[in-house]
Write a protein that holds these residues in place. Sequence first.
Motif, PDB file in Angstrom:
ATOM      1  N   ASN A 192      29.368 -48.906  -0.338  1.00  0.00           N
ATOM      2  CA  ASN A 192      30.823 -49.069  -0.368  1.00  0.00           C
ATOM      3  C   ASN A 192      31.433 -48.960  -1.757  1.00  0.00           C
ATOM      4  O   ASN A 192      32.619 -48.678  -1.892  1.00  0.00           O
ATOM      5  N   THR A 193      30.638 -49.235  -2.780  1.00  0.00           N
ATOM      6  CA  THR A 193      31.226 -49.227  -4.124  1.00  0.00           C
ATOM      7  C   THR A 193      30.779 -48.039  -4.974  1.00  0.00           C
ATOM      8  O   THR A 193      31.506 -47.597  -5.849  1.00  0.00           O
ATOM      9  N   GLU A 194      29.555 -47.537  -4.718  1.00  0.00           N
ATOM     10  CA  GLU A 194      29.013 -46.497  -5.602  1.00  0.00           C
ATOM     11  C   GLU A 194      28.648 -45.203  -4.871  1.00  0.00           C
ATOM     12  O   GLU A 194      28.192 -44.248  -5.508  1.00  0.00           O
ATOM     13  N   ALA A 195      28.772 -45.212  -3.534  1.00  0.00           N
ATOM     14  CA  ALA A 195      28.367 -44.054  -2.726  1.00  0.00           C
ATOM     15  C   ALA A 195      26.888 -43.715  -2.938  1.00  0.00           C
ATOM     16  O   ALA A 195      26.499 -42.550  -2.981  1.00  0.00           O
ATOM     17  N   ILE A 196      26.079 -44.761  -3.082  1.00  0.00           N
ATOM     18  CA  ILE A 196      24.639 -44.566  -3.275  1.00  0.00           C
ATOM     19  C   ILE A 196      23.915 -45.180  -2.078  1.00  0.00           C
ATOM     20  O   ILE A 196      24.235 -46.308  -1.670  1.00  0.00           O
ATOM     21  N   LEU A 197      22.950 -44.429  -1.510  1.00  0.00           N
ATOM     22  CA  LEU A 197      22.238 -44.909  -0.331  1.00  0.00           C
ATOM     23  C   LEU A 197      20.864 -45.471  -0.708  1.00  0.00           C
ATOM     24  O   LEU A 197      20.023 -44.759  -1.262  1.00  0.00           O
ATOM     25  N   LEU A 198      20.671 -46.739  -0.385  1.00  0.00           N
ATOM     26  CA  LEU A 198      19.366 -47.385  -0.623  1.00  0.00           C
ATOM     27  C   LEU A 198      18.657 -47.535   0.720  1.00  0.00           C
ATOM     28  O   LEU A 198      19.207 -47.181   1.758  1.00  0.00           O
ATOM     29  N   ASN A 199      17.433 -48.085   0.711  1.00  0.00           N
ATOM     30  CA  ASN A 199      16.772 -48.332   2.009  1.00  0.00           C
ATOM     31  C   ASN A 199      16.258 -49.766   2.115  1.00  0.00           C
ATOM     32  O   ASN A 199      16.041 -50.430   1.103  1.00  0.00           O
ATOM     33  N   PRO A 200      16.082 -50.257   3.356  1.00  0.00           N
ATOM     34  CA  PRO A 200      15.741 -51.672   3.538  1.00  0.00           C
ATOM     35  C   PRO A 200      14.312 -52.037   3.122  1.00  0.00           C
ATOM     36  O   PRO A 200      14.001 -53.217   2.999  1.00  0.00           O
ATOM     37  N   VAL A 201      13.433 -51.043   2.932  1.00  0.00           N
ATOM     38  CA  VAL A 201      12.030 -51.345   2.630  1.00  0.00           C
ATOM     39  C   VAL A 201      11.832 -51.593   1.132  1.00  0.00           C
ATOM     40  O   VAL A 201      11.123 -52.519   0.722  1.00  0.00           O
ATOM     41  N   TYR A 202      12.458 -50.774   0.313  1.00  0.00           N
ATOM     42  CA  TYR A 202      12.216 -50.837  -1.141  1.00  0.00           C
ATOM     43  C   TYR A 202      13.495 -51.128  -1.935  1.00  0.00           C
ATOM     44  O   TYR A 202      13.686 -52.218  -2.474  1.00  0.00           O
ATOM     45  N   THR A 203      14.325 -50.095  -2.049  1.00  0.00           N
ATOM     46  CA  THR A 203      15.419 -50.178  -3.030  1.00  0.00           C
ATOM     47  C   THR A 203      16.489 -51.223  -2.670  1.00  0.00           C
ATOM     48  O   THR A 203      17.089 -51.802  -3.570  1.00  0.00           O
ATOM     49  N   GLY A 204      16.701 -51.465  -1.368  1.00  0.00           N
ATOM     50  CA  GLY A 204      17.688 -52.472  -0.964  1.00  0.00           C
ATOM     51  C   GLY A 204      17.242 -53.857  -1.398  1.00  0.00           C
ATOM     52  O   GLY A 204      18.022 -54.657  -1.947  1.00  0.00           O
ATOM     53  N   LYS A 205      15.954 -54.168  -1.161  1.00  0.00           N
ATOM     54  CA  LYS A 205      15.440 -55.480  -1.570  1.00  0.00           C
ATOM     55  C   LYS A 205      15.488 -55.610  -3.098  1.00  0.00           C
ATOM     56  O   LYS A 205      15.802 -56.670  -3.645  1.00  0.00           O
ATOM     57  N   ALA A 206      15.145 -54.517  -3.804  1.00  0.00           N
ATOM     58  CA  ALA A 206      15.177 -54.578  -5.275  1.00  0.00           C
ATOM     59  C   ALA A 206      16.596 -54.832  -5.758  1.00  0.00           C
ATOM     60  O   ALA A 206      16.825 -55.650  -6.652  1.00  0.00           O
ATOM     61  N   MET A 207      17.557 -54.151  -5.137  1.00  0.00           N
ATOM     62  CA  MET A 207      18.956 -54.354  -5.546  1.00  0.00           C
ATOM     63  C   MET A 207      19.406 -55.779  -5.218  1.00  0.00           C
ATOM     64  O   MET A 207      20.170 -56.379  -5.970  1.00  0.00           O
ATOM     65  N   SER A 208      18.907 -56.351  -4.105  1.00  0.00           N
ATOM     66  CA  SER A 208      19.301 -57.734  -3.776  1.00  0.00           C
ATOM     67  C   SER A 208      18.778 -58.692  -4.851  1.00  0.00           C
ATOM     68  O   SER A 208      19.414 -59.695  -5.161  1.00  0.00           O
ATOM     69  N   GLY A 209      17.637 -58.380  -5.451  1.00  0.00           N
ATOM     70  CA  GLY A 209      17.104 -59.205  -6.539  1.00  0.00           C
ATOM     71  C   GLY A 209      17.975 -59.105  -7.774  1.00  0.00           C
ATOM     72  O   GLY A 209      18.316 -60.117  -8.404  1.00  0.00           O
ATOM     73  N   LEU A 210      18.383 -57.886  -8.096  1.00  0.00           N
ATOM     74  CA  LEU A 210      19.249 -57.691  -9.268  1.00  0.00           C
ATOM     75  C   LEU A 210      20.578 -58.428  -9.065  1.00  0.00           C
ATOM     76  O   LEU A 210      21.053 -59.142  -9.959  1.00  0.00           O
ATOM     77  N   ILE A 211      21.154 -58.288  -7.865  1.00  0.00           N
ATOM     78  CA  ILE A 211      22.448 -58.935  -7.594  1.00  0.00           C
ATOM     79  C   ILE A 211      22.304 -60.463  -7.689  1.00  0.00           C
ATOM     80  O   ILE A 211      23.144 -61.150  -8.270  1.00  0.00           O
ATOM     81  N   ASP A 212      21.204 -60.982  -7.139  1.00  0.00           N
ATOM     82  CA  ASP A 212      20.984 -62.432  -7.185  1.00  0.00           C
ATOM     83  C   ASP A 212      20.904 -62.926  -8.635  1.00  0.00           C
ATOM     84  O   ASP A 212      21.504 -63.944  -8.987  1.00  0.00           O
ATOM     85  N   MET A 213      20.188 -62.186  -9.468  1.00  0.00           N
ATOM     86  CA  MET A 213      20.060 -62.613 -10.867  1.00  0.00           C
ATOM     87  C   MET A 213      21.381 -62.496 -11.614  1.00  0.00           C
ATOM     88  O   MET A 213      21.693 -63.305 -12.477  1.00  0.00           O
ATOM     89  N   LEU A 214      22.175 -61.475 -11.246  1.00  0.00           N
ATOM     90  CA  LEU A 214      23.518 -61.363 -11.853  1.00  0.00           C
ATOM     91  C   LEU A 214      24.367 -62.574 -11.459  1.00  0.00           C
ATOM     92  O   LEU A 214      25.022 -63.182 -12.294  1.00  0.00           O
ATOM     93  N   LYS A 215      24.288 -62.949 -10.162  1.00  0.00           N
ATOM     94  CA  LYS A 215      25.089 -64.080  -9.675  1.00  0.00           C
ATOM     95  C   LYS A 215      24.670 -65.373 -10.350  1.00  0.00           C
ATOM     96  O   LYS A 215      25.486 -66.247 -10.615  1.00  0.00           O
ATOM     97  N   LYS A 216      23.374 -65.506 -10.609  1.00  0.00           N
ATOM     98  CA  LYS A 216      22.876 -66.744 -11.229  1.00  0.00           C
ATOM     99  C   LYS A 216      23.122 -66.768 -12.740  1.00  0.00           C
ATOM    100  O   LYS A 216      22.787 -67.737 -13.404  1.00  0.00           O
ATOM    101  N   GLY A 217      23.671 -65.685 -13.280  1.00  0.00           N
ATOM    102  CA  GLY A 217      24.001 -65.647 -14.710  1.00  0.00           C
ATOM    103  C   GLY A 217      22.812 -65.351 -15.606  1.00  0.00           C
ATOM    104  O   GLY A 217      22.906 -65.424 -16.831  1.00  0.00           O
ATOM    105  N   ILE A 218      21.667 -64.997 -14.980  1.00  0.00           N
ATOM    106  CA  ILE A 218      20.446 -64.780 -15.770  1.00  0.00           C
ATOM    107  C   ILE A 218      20.579 -63.571 -16.704  1.00  0.00           C
ATOM    108  O   ILE A 218      19.950 -63.520 -17.756  1.00  0.00           O
TER     109      ILE A 218
END
Length: 244
Positions: A192-218
């Motif tokens: 929705n924001t970048e027009a980039i397609l990830l997948n639920p097996v690899y890149t989606g989970k990796a991006m969820s980790g990055l987003i979580d760390m951004l949210k936690k201020g790490i």
Amino acid sequence: MAFVNVLNMDCHLILNGEPQEEPQGNLFIYDVFGAKLHYEPDESKCPEACEDLVAELKAVGKNPYYVPLGASIPLGSLGYVESAKEIAEQSEIQGIKVQHIFLASGSSGTQAGLEVGTKLYLPECKIHGISVSRPREELQKMVSQLGNEIAEYIDKEIHFEMDDICIHDEYIGEGYAIPTKAGNEAIRLLGNTEAILLNPVYTGKAMSGLIDMLKKGILDDAEAVVFIHTGGSPAIFNFIESFY
Ligand SMILES: Cc1ncc(COP(=O)(O)O)c(C=O)c1O
């Protein structure tokens, strides 16, 4: 798998699982590209199944080249050593200092290549491997061992201990290839924001980790963070129901 067709070679894939009546996602692509599929339901027997197939092909006069799981061997990891060089060159041109690189980590080759590459070309950068399947220590061990083998292969004096490798294993969810809510939300967000397609097996989970760390201020102090999109987007079509 695809490029063998350009080289006029055959591709045989040993897959852990059962044949599907109507292949979906990556299986469908393998089929369209003409790969010969062999199934082994027991994962622990896959290496043996590969050896048997290599022997069978040799017996009929073929000259097979065996690529192990994930091509996670020194030769198979060299592309990601080079990718660190590319990131270093591109960030220099753009005048940014990359401090963190995030990626999905499974069988270790991608991360091990990057670990060696960053030591050579981006020494102040930290690699964050988001595990998609293995517990932290197991993957730390695999990445550090392969990193040392790559360094030897390219004749560089680089050495890794397990603790030099940063693995986050809290984004796996229930297991390999089982989508997580956070991973699927990350996929929608990127779409929705970048027009980039990830997948639920690899890149989606990796991006969820990055987003979580951004949210936690790490990562608040970081000037630039790179996320490596390791591909595999067609696999999303295997998991449509997990989005609804
Ligand atoms: C899309 C995608 N990302 C990341 C990985 C992880 O790479 P590695 O197995 O080298 O850790 C894979 C492995 O198959 C993959 O298909």
